[in-house]
Design a protein around this motif. Structure first.
Motif, PDB file in Angstrom:
ATOM      1  N   ARG A 265      -0.457   3.940   3.656  1.00  0.00           N
ATOM      2  CA  ARG A 265      -0.296   2.903   2.634  1.00  0.00           C
ATOM      3  C   ARG A 265      -0.547   3.474   1.242  1.00  0.00           C
TER       4      ARG A 265
ATOM      5  N   CYS B 265      -6.594   0.441  -1.185  1.00  0.00           N
ATOM      6  CA  CYS B 265      -6.136   0.612   0.192  1.00  0.00           C
ATOM      7  C   CYS B 265      -7.310   0.588   1.161  1.00  0.00           C
TER       8      CYS B 265
ATOM      9  N   GLY C 253      -8.239  -3.025   1.632  1.00  0.00           N
ATOM     10  CA  GLY C 253      -7.231  -3.632   2.487  1.00  0.00           C
ATOM     11  C   GLY C 253      -7.429  -3.268   3.945  1.00  0.00           C
TER      12      GLY C 253
ATOM     13  N   ASP D 289     -10.187  -5.379   5.395  1.00  0.00           N
ATOM     14  CA  ASP D 289      -9.674  -6.716   5.715  1.00  0.00           C
ATOM     15  C   ASP D 289      -8.889  -6.696   7.025  1.00  0.00           C
ATOM     16  N   PHE D 290      -8.123  -5.638   7.225  1.00  0.00           N
ATOM     17  CA  PHE D 290      -7.227  -5.540   8.376  1.00  0.00           C
ATOM     18  C   PHE D 290      -7.986  -5.278   9.678  1.00  0.00           C
TER      19      PHE D 290
ATOM     20  N   ASN E  60      -4.612  -6.644  -5.398  1.00  0.00           N
ATOM     21  CA  ASN E  60      -3.864  -6.740  -4.144  1.00  0.00           C
ATOM     22  C   ASN E  60      -2.602  -7.592  -4.268  1.00  0.00           C
TER      23      ASN E  60
ATOM     24  N   MET F  98       1.313  -3.334  -3.692  1.00  0.00           N
ATOM     25  CA  MET F  98       0.347  -3.609  -2.640  1.00  0.00           C
ATOM     26  C   MET F  98       0.910  -4.604  -1.613  1.00  0.00           C
ATOM     27  N   THR F  99       1.547  -5.645  -2.091  1.00  0.00           N
ATOM     28  CA  THR F  99       2.098  -6.629  -1.143  1.00  0.00           C
ATOM     29  C   THR F  99       3.198  -6.032  -0.283  1.00  0.00           C
TER      30      THR F  99
ATOM     31  N   THR G 203       3.276  -3.113   0.920  1.00  0.00           N
ATOM     32  CA  THR G 203       2.735  -2.137   1.862  1.00  0.00           C
ATOM     33  C   THR G 203       1.605  -2.702   2.708  1.00  0.00           C
ATOM     34  N   HIS G 204       1.525  -4.013   2.775  1.00  0.00           N
ATOM     35  CA  HIS G 204       0.430  -4.655   3.504  1.00  0.00           C
ATOM     36  C   HIS G 204       0.441  -4.197   4.970  1.00  0.00           C
TER      37      HIS G 204
ATOM     38  N   HIS H  59       0.274  -4.023   8.972  1.00  0.00           N
ATOM     39  CA  HIS H  59       0.594  -4.976  10.038  1.00  0.00           C
ATOM     40  C   HIS H  59       0.792  -4.201  11.337  1.00  0.00           C
TER      41      HIS H  59
END
Length: 204
Positions: A14, A163, A166, A169-170, A192, A197-198, A200-201, A203
């Motif tokens: 990311r 990152c 993020g 959070d993930f 973010n 950033m959005t 490359t969130h 998942h």
């Protein structure tokens, strides 16, 4: 076209893609499938990186680059970007913040691998706790500095920190890091939301 061994769940991948997006290079990168794992080696990645870790990038000229620190600096130089400050004091501050963000990711990965890659009978809670203690200390350091941060991904240190948050959070939502770091939480809400950033969130 550049080729990048890619994993949407990797905070380091990311980081590379945020830089590429900010620098206008994302469309010049072909994303290659990968299955990086701390135990099961992906020989496809090893063609670019003998460590078989992502991110690993090959340029059009056939030069293979790894890890994220090298790739991000290459992309910045290629685009003649400004993600790496030139002024000496500002540069060292930025690179140290990159090390702080990368350190959070490293420690969080080790904590996660303890329970996802190690057999149940060999897992060590104390090891995982020690890694998360590093994360907590790094978050406290960020909280003490964050009032001076830009809310734009215009600096490699801030991109690394963004990152890292993020990734927490993930993979570590249960840490609820925002509760004890309100200034960092407010900064990250703005940071973010940036398109780089959005786009490359992480998942699954």
């Amino acid at each position: 076209m550049m080729q990048l061994f890619f994993a949407s769940t990797s905070a380091y991948v990311r980081k590379v893609m945020v830089c590429a997006t900010v620098l206008g290079l994302a469309d010049e990168i072909e994303k290659l499938d990968s299955a990086a794992h701390p135990v099961v080696r992906d020989e496809r990645i090893a063609r670019f990186n003998p460590l078989a870790k992502v991110p690993a990038l090959r340029t059009e000229e056939g030069l293979c680059l790894y890890d994220s620190r090298v790739i991000c600096e290459y992309l910045n130089a290629r685009a003649q970007g400004h993600l790496y400050p030139v002024n000496a004091e500002t540069r060292w501050r930025s690179l140290t913040r990159q090390a702080l963000g990368d350190g959070i990711i490293d420690a969080a990965l080790l904590a996660r691998y303890e329970f996802t890659a190690r057999p149940a009978g060999k897992q060590w809670q104390g090891w995982a706790d020690a890694q998360l203690k590093k994360v907590a200390a790094a978050l406290s350091q960020i909280e003490s500095q964050v009032s001076h941060f830009s809310d734009q991904p215009d600096d490699i240190g801030l991109i690394a920190i963004g990152c890292a948050l993020g990734y927490l959070d993930f993979r570590f939502a249960e840490l609820n890091w925002r509760a004890s770091h309100p200034l960092t939480a407010a900064w990250f809400a703005l940071f973010n939301a940036h398109p780089a950033m959005t786009a490359t969130h992480p998942h699954v």
